[in-house]
Design a protein around this motif. Structure first.
Motif, PDB file in Angstrom:
ATOM      1  N   LEU A  57       0.987  -1.127   0.017  1.00 30.33           N
ATOM      2  CA  LEU A  57       0.088  -0.144   0.000  1.00 30.33           C
ATOM      3  C   LEU A  57       0.835   1.341  -0.039  1.00 30.33           C
ATOM      4  O   LEU A  57       1.785   1.399   0.720  1.00 30.33           O
ATOM      5  N   THR A  58       0.770   2.119  -0.914  1.00 30.24           N
ATOM      6  CA  THR A  58       1.225   3.369  -0.870  1.00 30.24           C
ATOM      7  C   THR A  58       0.626   4.648  -1.067  1.00 30.24           C
ATOM      8  O   THR A  58      -0.473   4.326  -2.015  1.00 30.24           O
ATOM      9  N   ASP A  91      -8.491   6.224   6.259  1.00 28.54           N
ATOM     10  CA  ASP A  91      -7.348   7.117   6.693  1.00 28.54           C
ATOM     11  C   ASP A  91      -7.491   8.024   7.762  1.00 28.54           C
ATOM     12  O   ASP A  91      -8.613   8.457   8.333  1.00 28.54           O
ATOM     13  N   GLU A  92      -6.162   8.375   8.440  1.00 27.38           N
ATOM     14  CA  GLU A  92      -6.282   9.092   9.702  1.00 27.38           C
ATOM     15  C   GLU A  92      -6.664  10.646   9.284  1.00 27.38           C
ATOM     16  O   GLU A  92      -5.932  10.991   8.303  1.00 27.38           O
ATOM     17  N   LYS A  93      -7.518  11.146   9.991  1.00 30.15           N
ATOM     18  CA  LYS A  93      -7.703  12.518   9.911  1.00 30.15           C
ATOM     19  C   LYS A  93      -6.481  13.311  10.506  1.00 30.15           C
ATOM     20  O   LYS A  93      -6.391  13.324  11.546  1.00 30.15           O
ATOM     21  N   HIS A 129      -0.248  20.199   6.128  1.00 33.04           N
ATOM     22  CA  HIS A 129      -1.079  19.160   6.830  1.00 33.04           C
ATOM     23  C   HIS A 129      -0.309  17.923   6.664  1.00 33.04           C
ATOM     24  O   HIS A 129       0.088  17.465   5.610  1.00 33.04           O
ATOM     25  N   LYS A 130      -0.397  17.310   7.819  1.00 33.86           N
ATOM     26  CA  LYS A 130       0.449  15.893   7.843  1.00 33.86           C
ATOM     27  C   LYS A 130      -0.494  14.693   7.939  1.00 33.86           C
ATOM     28  O   LYS A 130      -1.287  14.710   8.953  1.00 33.86           O
ATOM     29  N   PHE A 131      -0.346  13.576   7.027  1.00 29.93           N
ATOM     30  CA  PHE A 131      -1.015  12.494   7.167  1.00 29.93           C
ATOM     31  C   PHE A 131      -0.079  11.446   7.445  1.00 29.93           C
ATOM     32  O   PHE A 131       1.009  11.600   7.549  1.00 29.93           O
ATOM     33  N   HIS A 152       1.904   2.718   8.595  1.00 22.71           N
ATOM     34  CA  HIS A 152       2.393   4.235   8.733  1.00 22.71           C
ATOM     35  C   HIS A 152       2.830   4.695   7.337  1.00 22.71           C
ATOM     36  O   HIS A 152       3.903   4.205   7.037  1.00 22.71           O
ATOM     37  N   LEU A 153       2.096   5.445   6.816  1.00 25.92           N
ATOM     38  CA  LEU A 153       2.471   6.055   5.411  1.00 25.92           C
ATOM     39  C   LEU A 153       2.429   7.815   5.730  1.00 25.92           C
ATOM     40  O   LEU A 153       1.580   8.272   5.505  1.00 25.92           O
ATOM     41  N   PRO A 154       3.486   8.244   6.249  1.00 20.15           N
ATOM     42  CA  PRO A 154       3.703   9.639   6.595  1.00 20.15           C
ATOM     43  C   PRO A 154       3.520  10.517   5.179  1.00 20.15           C
ATOM     44  O   PRO A 154       4.395   9.874   4.281  1.00 20.15           O
TER      45      PRO A 154
END
Length: 435
Positions: A57-58, A91-93, A129-131, A152-154
């Motif tokens: 996953l990317t 996805d994380e908000k 904004h950081k995901f 964990h996909l920063p």
């Protein structure tokens, strides 16, 4: 880990044999055998799935978003399993500055294939904004279990002023008579401009432009003809103080002003003028000298995308001084601000005395249409209607007061502020150049 609907259906199907076994006196034996077998199948499904389910996953997305525009955050899902993999991705908000229309994705990918999936976001705040985290819920090989993974996909996204309407404005301006006049070289019979050519003297020509050497050779009056220098210096002055933090029609005034400044800077460059930028509250926050070209446009955008409104009152004198230190020629100053009372205007005029004498000043303010609606709404109380009418009259007095000091002043509607600013720039440019 959760069980799937398939597991529930199988459990219901097994209920009938258990009831029959109970009638025949084999209830406990049948219960132990059937449930033990089913439990073994679940364990086998879990172990096999954990071992053989492989996927990658990317994130797939632009690193720059536009404010208040629908953008897409995407993922590339590569299925390395020998069967079709079904999943739900969430996805994380990162923070409150992004509006999610739906931050989860339902999908499936055939064995050995890659697919891309997207969901939509509308940025409500400029800046970074950081995901990071992504949760994936996938179906096991036998379809009996739902297995959960955490990735964990920063990823960092920068939200810039919205300039997606710029191409529309450019198309409209190409057809605009005023813009064509601004782009056309203008010949003036006056000093202080670039020499263009010689011509015979005609009635009305300035006698000071007579070229005496050419006149002596031709034995009749010859005058110099000048072409206006097109690279005028335009300063965009952005008030980022208290009044710019207010909201109009769901948009912060500062966001509207910054979007307009970026669009207007492009139009100014297209008109072959130089554009500078100054943002200020009680002190100068940003200061860019007038220039043009793609690199200068990038500097303008970079200097504005993180700017936030403060609760300070604007110090106009400090802002003007930062410009006057390096500007010795007559220039155009386009100021985005807001005045609440005539006292604010008086303070502005007092702080701007030198600038108003030497330069062309345009003041653009954003109109709050809710005031007008309150004044016309019969359901509002007399006090509210009276207050709204008083505020409207105060704004008219402010415009009149500014005009009396030679300032081009206008109230702009939020939805048309970009076009209003462009039109006022072209109008002032025409007057400045004598067109």
């Amino acid at each position: 880990m959760n069980v799937t609907k398939r597991t529930g259906m199988i459990t219901l199907v097994l209920t009938a044999p258990l009831l029959l076994a109970g009638i025949l006196g084999l209830g406990w034996f049948a219960f132990i055998v059937m449930n033990g077998t089913f439990l073994c199948v679940l364990v086998i499904d879990y172990l096999i799935s954990r071992k053989h389910i492989r996927y990658k996953l990317t994130r797939v997305s632009s690193t720059t978003y536009s404010l208040h525009a629908r953008e897409q955050m995407g993922f590339e899902f590569e299925n390395r399993c020998p069967y079709t993999l079904k999943f739900v991705l969430r996805d994380e908000k990162p923070d409150f500055g992004l509006q999610y229309h739906c931050n989860y994705i339902n999908g499936q990918v055939p064995a050995g294939e890659e697919k891309r999936f997207f969901y939509e976001i509308t940025p409500k705040k400029r800046g970074d904004h950081k995901f990071n985290k992504v949760w994936v819920k996938k179906t096991s090989m036998l379809g009996l279990l739902e297995l959960h993974d955490e990735w964990h996909l920063p990823f960092e996204v920068q939200v810039y002023p919205n300039v997606k309407k710029l191409s529309n404005y450019k198309m409209r301006l190409v057809k605009s008579r005023r813009f064509l006049e601004a782009m056309r070289p203008t010949r003036l019979k006056a000093k202080g401009h670039s020499f263009e050519s010689l011509k015979e003297y005609t009635s009305g020509d300035d006698y000071r432009s007579i070229n005496w050497q050419a006149t002596a050779r031709a034995m009749h009056p010859i005058v110099n003809e000048y072409q206006l220098e097109n690279n005028q210096r335009i300063y965009l002055m952005l008030d980022i103080g208290r009044t710019m933090s207010y909201t109009v029609k769901g948009f912060r005034k500062l966001d509207l002003v910054i979007n307009t400044a970026v669009v207007l800077s492009d139009i100014i460059n297209q008109s072959k003028d130089l554009v500078g930028l100054t943002s200020f509250d009680h002190e100068v926050a940003t200061s860019l000298v007038p220039s043009k070209g793609p690199m200068h446009r990038k500097r303008i955008v970079e200097s504005l995308y993180k700017v936030e409104a403060s609760m300070s009152e604007p110090n106009y004198q400090q802002a003007w001084l930062s410009v006057l230190k390096r500007e010795k020629h007559r220039s155009m100053m386009i100021l985005f601000t807001d005045f609440e009372t005539l006292q604010d205007v008086n303070r502005f005029v007092e702080a701007s005395a030198i600038v108003l004498k030497k330069h062309v000043v345009i003041v653009l303010m954003i109109e709050d249409e809710s005031i007008k609606q309150h004044s016309l709404n019969d359901k509002e109380s007399i006090f509210v209607q009276g207050t709204a009418l008083e505020l409207m009259h105060e704004k008219k007095k402010i415009i009149k007061k500014l005009a009396s000091h030679g300032v081009f002043a206008a109230m702009c509607k939020p939805e048309t502020i970009e076009m209003t600013a462009i039109n006022h720039y072209l109008e002032a440019k025409a007057k400045l150049t004598g067109m």
